[in-house]
Design a protein around this motif. Structure first.
Motif, mmCIF file in Angstrom:
data_model
loop_
_atom_site.group_PDB
_atom_site.id
_atom_site.type_symbol
_atom_site.label_atom_id
_atom_site.label_comp_id
_atom_site.label_asym_id
_atom_site.label_seq_id
_atom_site.Cartn_x
_atom_site.Cartn_y
_atom_site.Cartn_z
ATOM 1 N N PRO A 56 0.812 -1.227 0.000
ATOM 2 C CA PRO A 56 0.000 0.000 0.000
ATOM 3 C C PRO A 56 0.838 1.265 0.000
ATOM 4 O O PRO A 56 0.382 2.322 -0.448
ATOM 5 C CB PRO A 56 -0.826 -0.128 1.286
ATOM 6 C CG PRO A 56 0.005 -1.002 2.182
ATOM 7 C CD PRO A 56 0.663 -1.987 1.260
ATOM 8 N N GLN A 57 2.091 1.171 0.484
ATOM 9 C CA GLN A 57 2.948 2.355 0.571
ATOM 10 C C GLN A 57 3.294 2.922 -0.808
ATOM 11 O O GLN A 57 3.692 4.093 -0.921
ATOM 12 C CB GLN A 57 4.234 2.029 1.344
ATOM 13 C CG GLN A 57 5.219 1.106 0.619
ATOM 14 C CD GLN A 57 4.892 -0.370 0.741
ATOM 15 O OE1 GLN A 57 3.798 -0.742 1.148
ATOM 16 N NE2 GLN A 57 5.852 -1.217 0.399
ATOM 17 N N LEU A 58 3.127 2.133 -1.851
ATOM 18 C CA LEU A 58 3.471 2.603 -3.192
ATOM 19 C C LEU A 58 2.625 3.808 -3.600
ATOM 20 O O LEU A 58 3.073 4.665 -4.373
ATOM 21 C CB LEU A 58 3.284 1.462 -4.201
ATOM 22 C CG LEU A 58 3.720 1.733 -5.645
ATOM 23 C CD1 LEU A 58 5.197 2.101 -5.709
ATOM 24 C CD2 LEU A 58 3.431 0.522 -6.531
ATOM 25 N N GLU A 59 1.438 3.887 -3.061
ATOM 26 C CA GLU A 59 0.549 4.992 -3.406
ATOM 27 C C GLU A 59 1.134 6.350 -3.022
ATOM 28 O O GLU A 59 0.739 7.389 -3.563
ATOM 29 C CB GLU A 59 -0.812 4.783 -2.734
ATOM 30 C CG GLU A 59 -1.941 5.559 -3.357
ATOM 31 C CD GLU A 59 -3.314 5.059 -2.931
ATOM 32 O OE1 GLU A 59 -4.309 5.651 -3.366
ATOM 33 O OE2 GLU A 59 -3.384 4.077 -2.158
ATOM 34 N N GLY A 60 2.099 6.336 -2.116
ATOM 35 C CA GLY A 60 2.720 7.587 -1.682
ATOM 36 C C GLY A 60 3.504 8.310 -2.767
ATOM 37 O O GLY A 60 3.783 9.509 -2.631
ATOM 38 N N THR A 114 10.888 -6.691 -9.308
ATOM 39 C CA THR A 114 10.562 -7.983 -8.698
ATOM 40 C C THR A 114 10.136 -7.783 -7.255
ATOM 41 O O THR A 114 9.071 -8.232 -6.832
ATOM 42 C CB THR A 114 11.756 -8.944 -8.775
ATOM 43 O OG1 THR A 114 12.071 -9.171 -10.148
ATOM 44 C CG2 THR A 114 11.419 -10.273 -8.112
ATOM 45 N N ASP A 115 10.945 -7.078 -6.497
ATOM 46 C CA ASP A 115 10.656 -6.793 -5.089
ATOM 47 C C ASP A 115 10.231 -5.327 -4.988
ATOM 48 O O ASP A 115 11.060 -4.420 -5.071
ATOM 49 C CB ASP A 115 11.900 -7.067 -4.248
ATOM 50 C CG ASP A 115 11.643 -6.924 -2.751
ATOM 51 O OD1 ASP A 115 10.762 -6.142 -2.368
ATOM 52 O OD2 ASP A 115 12.346 -7.604 -1.976
ATOM 53 N N VAL A 116 8.937 -5.105 -4.817
ATOM 54 C CA VAL A 116 8.414 -3.736 -4.807
ATOM 55 C C VAL A 116 8.990 -2.935 -3.654
ATOM 56 O O VAL A 116 9.417 -1.786 -3.824
ATOM 57 C CB VAL A 116 6.872 -3.743 -4.736
ATOM 58 C CG1 VAL A 116 6.333 -2.318 -4.653
ATOM 59 C CG2 VAL A 116 6.280 -4.450 -5.946
ATOM 60 N N ALA A 117 9.021 -3.515 -2.476
ATOM 61 C CA ALA A 117 9.525 -2.788 -1.302
ATOM 62 C C ALA A 117 10.985 -2.391 -1.477
ATOM 63 O O ALA A 117 11.386 -1.277 -1.114
ATOM 64 C CB ALA A 117 9.352 -3.645 -0.053
#
Length: 531
Positions: free
Chosen positions: A427-431, A517-520
């Protein structure tokens, strides 16, 4: 009055000048009477079969006892976890209803395999799956249904006991579901998906999850008489004038939840507005933001800020140029549906079709049929693969690629961020939305793929050609087979992203795609490039 609207600046002027003409033209009573001629002769055929939402309260009331009985029946068997497989209007309305009432609903409007696997692993023994689709042909929903059927069977659970179907009468899914023995709720076929919040599509999953759908319909019923009247204080006419009556047109509608008890309403309104109006090279772009978003303080000439506030007292003082609206959830749903129909008339478009949605589906199907090798990246930087379509000169770094995309952004344009990733896990990607808004000083939208394809996707292709598009896609760590399908969920979501990018480029829209591959792990790298 259960809905209160207050406006200042251009919006107030629009109300003053546009609403009297709408009253004179008998638009409110015409919508209520389901007059298909209100949107011109070319729209009559479609409008004639898409105005059932005006009487949704009456049509839907008989469903309430049946929904309650099924919920009690399931609860007696220990089944208390509701998963919803649906896209667009089939998922967005139940999401806002259940979140507002504080009850749990797992909304599965995704094809990213990690997100599907998470839903499958969550209390399957206590789960009922609601499959919502007007026709059943939606590839996401059909794939999710087949996957849960297999999971139930493998767990020794009869799918007939755990799958509920909401669909139009006589649809292919209606026949398949009844033949299989599933519990079926038929919706009014004269209601389009994005107007279906108060039909079976909104009520069945919400009611099974425990939302007070009787109260919801009562709230909607409380405003129906008011909305039918050709009067200057009709909130549907007033909001319609705010949305599409400003001169010059403020065609970016920034929707802010600012103290309202309604949770997630802007996401529902986003689909209603974008898919209804974004066509023939014009339309209204909804921009979902919070109270600290850069768009609010930037003073943009084409942005209209609409705040959803707690109550009527809050509307006594309105910031310059802004609009505030308060009211119940059921009331707001009805008012916004009327208002968007009014906006369609003011924009001279048909608010009930979606001519450009199918193009991305066609492109996706072609890629799934052919399954070509993925296009090699132009380059890879710090684990992020970089690709483009539509003429973006990338350079040799993430920073240069982002800068190149933004050179296509005009003074009246917008940026669309499209994240084809597991939204539950990331969800942090929305930032990153606020970062680009601050950098560009232009409106920026954020959509989770493929969810947004059934929402703002119509506007992206059919609306004004002034958007630039940033895709963020994810290579799944673990893929998931789709039973009786020649492709996996991982292949499906990749085809959806590539297919939409192809169609956008064919419409002259530039697209930059960043694949991780790894979003975080990749987020700090992407954040640095966007800042």
């Amino acid at each position: 009055m259960t809905i209160t609207i207050a406006a200042s600046g251009d919006a107030a002027q629009a109300i003053e000048t546009v609403v009297p003409q709408l009253v004179s033209d008998l638009v409110a009573s015409g919508i209520t009477a389901q007059d298909p001629s209100l949107w011109g002769p070319e729209a009559e055929d479609e409008s004639a079969k898409r105005l059932g939402w005006t009487e949704a309260v009456v049509v839907s009331t008989p469903l309430l006892d049946e929904i309650d009985a099924l919920r009690d029946e399931l609860a007696a068997k220990g089944v208390d976890h509701v998963v919803l497989a649906g896209m667009g209007g089939s998922s967005l309305a139940p999401e806002v209803i259940t979140r507002t009432y504080g009850v749990e609903l797992t909304v599965l409007d995704a094809t990213e395999p990690g997100q599907v696997l998470t839903a499958l692993a969550d209390r399957l023994e206590r789960t009922v799956l609601v499959v919502s689709s007007k026709s059943g042909s939606t590839v996401e929903t059909a794939s999710q249904r087949k996957t849960f059927e297999k999971a139930f069977t493998d767990a020794g659970i009869d799918p007939v006991e755990r799958i509920v179907v909401v669909t139009d009468p006589g649809s292919p899914l209606d026949g398949q579901a009844r033949e299989a023995g599933y519990r079926v709720f038929n919706a009014d076929p004269n209601i389009g998906g994005r107007y279906s919040a108060l039909s079976a599509f909104g009520l069945v999953p919400s009611g099974l999850a425990g939302a007070d759908i009787r109260e919801l319909l009562a709230e909607a019923d409380a405003v129906t008489v008011e909305l039918a009247q050709d009067r200057a204080d009709n909130p549907g006419l007033v909001l319609g004038a705010v949305l599409a009556g400003t001169k010059p047109l403020r065609d970016k509608i920034a929707i802010v939840a600012d103290g309202t008890h309604i949770v997630g309403f802007p996401d529902w309104a986003e689909q209603l507005i974008a898919e209804s109006t974004g066509k023939q090279g014009r339309g209204l772009l909804p921009v979902v933001i919070d109270g600290s978003a850069p768009e609010i303080s930037a003073g943009l000439h084409d942005v209209q800020v609409v705040r959803l506030v707690a109550n009527a007292d809050e509307t006594r003082e309105v910031a310059p140029g802004e609009v505030e609206i308060s009211g119940s959830l059921g009331g707001q749903i009805m008012v916004w549906e009327y208002a968007v129909a009014v906006a369609g008339r003011l924009l001279d478009i048909n608010p009930f079709d979606q001519p450009d949605v199918e193009s991305a589906k066609v492109a996706t199907r072609a890629l799934l049929d052919d399954r070509p090798e993925p296009t090699p990246p132009a380059f890879t930087a710090e684990g992020v693969e970089v690709r483009q379509v539509g003429g973006v000169e990338l350079g040799d770094s993430l920073e240069s690629a982002v800068a190149a995309l933004l050179t296509h952004l005009d003074d009246d344009g917008y940026v669309s961020i499209q994240a084809y990733v597991d939204r539950v896990a990331n969800p942090q990607l929305e930032g990153v939305r606020d970062l680009l808004a601050a950098r560009t000083q232009r409106p920026v939208t954020f959509g989770w793929g493929p969810r947004f394809l059934h929402s703002t996707g119509q506007y992206h292709k059919g609306g004004p050609a002034n958007g630039v598009f940033l895709q963020i896609t994810q290579v799944p760590e673990t893929d998931l087979e789709i039973p009786d399908s020649p492709f996996t969920f991982g292949q499906l979501v990749q085809a959806q992203a590539a297919g939409d990018a192809k169609v956008l480029a064919e419409h002259g829209r530039p697209v930059l795609t960043l694949t991780v591959t790894d979003v975080a792990a990749a987020l700090p790298v992407i954040t640095a490039a966007l800042r």
